[in-house]
Design an enzyme around this catalytic site. Structure first.
Site, short mmCIF file in Angstrom:
data_model
loop_
_atom_site.label_atom_id
_atom_site.label_comp_id
_atom_site.label_asym_id
_atom_site.label_seq_id
_atom_site.Cartn_x
_atom_site.Cartn_y
_atom_site.Cartn_z
CG ASP A 1 96.10 -46.02 34.02
OD1 ASP A 1 95.64 -44.91 33.69
OD2 ASP A 1 96.42 -46.89 33.18
CG ASP B 1 91.71 -46.83 28.95
OD1 ASP B 1 90.67 -47.07 29.58
OD2 ASP B 1 91.76 -46.03 27.99
#
Length: 273
Positions: free
Chosen positions: A8, A10
């Protein structure tokens, strides 16, 4: 034996508050030197990820809009290119629906629930800036949806009721604290992981085993973390997300990006590569 790292962005590779990534650059350079792909798997749009890949120097495929599509560079990579359309130097493997369908689905679900559901398509760039804290250019990239519609998670609607209404219309939903994402039935971070592992195997038939490492920080990443060999949770400033903390998965010793680099180093040492 080979390894693929799925991550991922953020709050995982990028700091959740400042979006800093500099502390991860030496590790990313080392992985590139070792020939280990680093694949972003995110809710972000193609425009957002393409900009970040350019800034950081990533060269591998990436997954956008919660597993709705995989973008594979058409230049030679370690992944086979599936049949499909090319755009801006990428072969597109679409897993979910298109944006027009997602927008129509959100309206139908709102009518079924008897509640207004407002998404990115209803807001101006300035409104997205106010709602998200993104810069105007970042908000413009975030609004460049191709497959999914983020919408304000409705208050006073139980998650079970929202999910049932979405599934009755033939979609899936990733429910978040503030924003939820309406995605196509065939989309998902887990399916995207499996597709990429298969494309890697096709391109590298002599490799017997492919080990997968996944890093995420929120419930949005569960579909990815459940489908890798070594799932790792990145904590925020106040620790790991409660829905990820009690699954027995390793938790990085620090927040991103420093924690990302340390967690990858530990996983590489532990994985039978």
């Amino acid at each position: 034996m080979a390894c693929i790292i799925f991550t991922d962005l953020d709050g995982t590779l990028l700091n959740g508050e400042t979006y800093a990534y500099q502390a991860a650059l030496p590790t990313l350079a080392q992985l590139t030197e070792q020939g280990i792909p680093v694949v972003p798997v995110t809710s972000k749009t193609r425009q957002e990820v393409a900009q970040l890949r350019h800034d950081i120097g990533l060269r591998d495929p990436f997954v956008v809009e919660n597993g709705s599509a995989i973008y594979l560079p058409t230049v030679p990579t370690r992944f086979a290119l599936p049949p499909g359309d090319d755009r801006d130097g990428y072969r597109i493997l679409q897993l979910g629906c298109n944006y027009v369908t997602a927008r129509a689905g959100l309206k139908a679900i709102a009518q079924d629930l008897g509640r207004p559901l407002k998404g990115f398509g209803d807001w101006t760039v300035d409104q997205v800036v106010q709602l998200t804290g993104l810069s105007p250019e970042e908000a413009k990239q975030a609004k460049a949806r191709e497959f999914t519609e983020p919408f304000m998670t409705p208050k006073n609607v139980p998650p079970e009721r929202l999910r049932a209404a979405v599934e009755a219309m033939g979609f899936r939903v990733v429910i978040g604290d503030r924003f939820s994402h309406l995605i196509g039935a065939g989309a998902g971070k887990g399916p995207a992981v499996h597709q990429l592992v298969q494309l890697y195997r096709v391109a590298n038939p002599d490799i017997a085993t492919v080990t997968t490492i996944g890093l995420g920080n929120s419930p949005n990443d569960l579909d990815m973390l459940d489908n890798v060999d070594y799932p790792i949770v990145l904590p925020g400033a106040h620790g790991p997300h409660p829905l990820l903390a009690d699954r027995g998965w390793p938790i990085a010793p620090a927040a991103a990006p420093e924690g990302w680099a340390m967690a990858v180093a530990a996983a590489m040492a532990a994985a039978p590569l």
